[in-house]
Motif scaffolding. Sequence first.
Motif, mmCIF file in Angstrom:
data_model
loop_
_atom_site.group_PDB
_atom_site.id
_atom_site.type_symbol
_atom_site.label_atom_id
_atom_site.label_comp_id
_atom_site.label_asym_id
_atom_site.label_seq_id
_atom_site.Cartn_x
_atom_site.Cartn_y
_atom_site.Cartn_z
ATOM 1 N N LEU A 163 0.814 -1.203 0.000
ATOM 2 C CA LEU A 163 0.000 0.000 0.000
ATOM 3 C C LEU A 163 0.853 1.260 0.000
ATOM 4 C CD1 LEU A 163 -2.569 -1.320 2.544
ATOM 5 C CD2 LEU A 163 -3.028 -0.778 0.182
ATOM 6 N N ALA A 164 2.024 1.179 0.634
ATOM 7 C CA ALA A 164 2.765 2.413 0.870
ATOM 8 C C ALA A 164 3.512 2.918 -0.354
ATOM 9 C CB ALA A 164 3.733 2.216 2.021
ATOM 10 N N VAL A 165 4.138 2.041 -1.130
ATOM 11 C CA VAL A 165 5.001 2.546 -2.202
ATOM 12 C C VAL A 165 4.419 2.307 -3.586
ATOM 13 C CG1 VAL A 165 7.137 2.424 -0.921
ATOM 14 C CG2 VAL A 165 6.370 0.447 -2.209
ATOM 15 N N THR A 166 3.118 1.990 -3.690
ATOM 16 C CA THR A 166 2.572 1.751 -5.023
ATOM 17 C C THR A 166 1.913 2.998 -5.586
ATOM 18 O OG1 THR A 166 0.597 0.888 -3.991
ATOM 19 C CG2 THR A 166 2.205 -0.720 -4.744
ATOM 20 N N ASN A 167 2.363 4.192 -5.175
ATOM 21 C CA ASN A 167 1.724 5.380 -5.746
ATOM 22 C C ASN A 167 2.181 5.660 -7.173
ATOM 23 O OD1 ASN A 167 4.168 5.974 -4.743
ATOM 24 N ND2 ASN A 167 3.522 7.707 -3.495
ATOM 25 N N THR A 168 3.327 5.095 -7.592
ATOM 26 C CA THR A 168 3.679 5.149 -9.009
ATOM 27 C C THR A 168 4.131 3.761 -9.451
ATOM 28 O OG1 THR A 168 6.027 5.581 -8.723
ATOM 29 C CG2 THR A 168 4.584 7.501 -8.726
ATOM 30 N N ALA A 169 4.035 3.498 -10.754
ATOM 31 C CA ALA A 169 4.380 2.174 -11.269
ATOM 32 C C ALA A 169 5.869 1.879 -11.116
ATOM 33 C CB ALA A 169 3.955 2.067 -12.728
ATOM 34 N N VAL A 170 6.717 2.923 -11.269
ATOM 35 C CA VAL A 170 8.160 2.700 -11.158
ATOM 36 C C VAL A 170 8.528 2.271 -9.735
ATOM 37 C CG1 VAL A 170 10.423 3.765 -11.346
ATOM 38 C CG2 VAL A 170 8.646 4.349 -12.982
ATOM 39 N N ASN A 171 7.985 2.992 -8.748
ATOM 40 C CA ASN A 171 8.233 2.615 -7.359
ATOM 41 C C ASN A 171 7.774 1.197 -7.088
ATOM 42 O OD1 ASN A 171 9.239 5.066 -6.818
ATOM 43 N ND2 ASN A 171 7.581 5.753 -5.468
ATOM 44 N N ALA A 172 6.582 0.868 -7.582
ATOM 45 C CA ALA A 172 6.021 -0.449 -7.341
ATOM 46 C C ALA A 172 6.932 -1.527 -7.927
ATOM 47 C CB ALA A 172 4.621 -0.550 -7.947
ATOM 48 N N LEU A 173 7.418 -1.291 -9.144
ATOM 49 C CA LEU A 173 8.283 -2.268 -9.804
ATOM 50 C C LEU A 173 9.590 -2.443 -9.030
ATOM 51 C CD1 LEU A 173 8.534 -4.070 -12.306
ATOM 52 C CD2 LEU A 173 9.714 -2.199 -13.439
ATOM 53 N N ALA A 174 10.201 -1.322 -8.631
ATOM 54 C CA ALA A 174 11.471 -1.395 -7.909
ATOM 55 C C ALA A 174 11.303 -2.119 -6.583
ATOM 56 C CB ALA A 174 12.015 0.014 -7.668
#
Lengths: 193, 220
Positions: free
Chosen positions: B49-60
Amino acid sequence: MNEEPLWSIFINASLINNFVLAYFLGICPFLGVSGKIGTASKMGGAVTFVMIISSMAAYGLHGLLVAINAPFLQLISYIVVIASTVQLVEMIIKKISPELFRALGIFLPLITTNCAILGLALFQTSKGYGFLQSFVYALGAGAGFTLALILMAGIRENLEFAQVPKVVKGTVITLLAAGILSLSFMGFSGLSG
Amino acid sequence: MNGIDRIDKKDNGGMFGFLKNSPSTDEFIKGLWRENPIFVQVIGMCPVLAVTNTAVNALAMGLATALVLVMSNLLVSLLRNFIPKQVRIASYILIIATFVTIIDYAIQSISVELYKSLGAFISLIVVNCLILSRAEAFASKNGTLKSVLDALGMGIGFVFALLCLGAVRELLGNGTLFNIPIFADAYQEWIIMILPAGGFFTLAIWLTVFNYFKLKVKKS
């Protein structure tokens, strides 16, 4: 050294940047033990206690690690301290109230893997809080966690009687309620500034 | 939670039924869909929930977690006969913390920008219940190859789920996907989607979709 006043740290940690609803830390126990208000408040108490002890220990450890110039041991030493504190709390609760011990079940040892506690230790280090500031920060974070848990338990106790469609039963409806709760906590952001 | 008691159940149909004969493939496949860590087991939620605000963050974040998962499963399964039973959880956590420290420093050296946007959540991979639960429930009882395959499957399933969330939140909340603008300039962003509340709502919507298909399969 951070000069933030103590009252502001407390309000910040408990309401404005609530660990559960704004930082998403400690979601597992938040969804897992928020079924009943009684259990939720006791869980909140146990987590707050572990938070305060481990925050104090983390403050000391950070000083030691800086002194021996080994910042890469930070994560490992913090988690060891947290794990042993949880073990201690587990033994105390088992001795004092076997009933509560059974009610908390698997979620008691799982406090070790509660991100709110490790997160607290890491945040206080990166913010450069002093000893007293760390203590108040831990107290505020614990109070905020307990508050979120009790509010959620209250909502879920009422949800028990609601007619919920089969497809959103269980986790989904809990998440939706948590989202609305998180929205209402955003109102507190006006307190800062 | 409700997914955990479902883990041990074997389902006999399913879309991967033809692969059931080879056990090693099954260890890999099950994490992708049938036992997907997020959509089915609902564990390891905090970074979700915390770091999925952008797709790049989510992927990393997904890749970092998957890497730690594979490495720790590998080491735990190699050491499974040497670790005393009483101290196993503590040993697993130490193993995981070591790999997370390595990843933490690696990300810092690859991209400072990414490191800043993920913040403390890289360190918090240590307390991701998914990794510990795979070490305890699988790697401590199975051979090395099987454990690595299991970790790979779970890791890819985790990345997939994180991407699902990150893509939706970035698209609606920011009008972009992987930082590429998708909508016309007139698009009014749904700010709520990149705020914390949006994380809860997006996950709830994805789980509803999964539940819908699960119920449909059960009926037919």
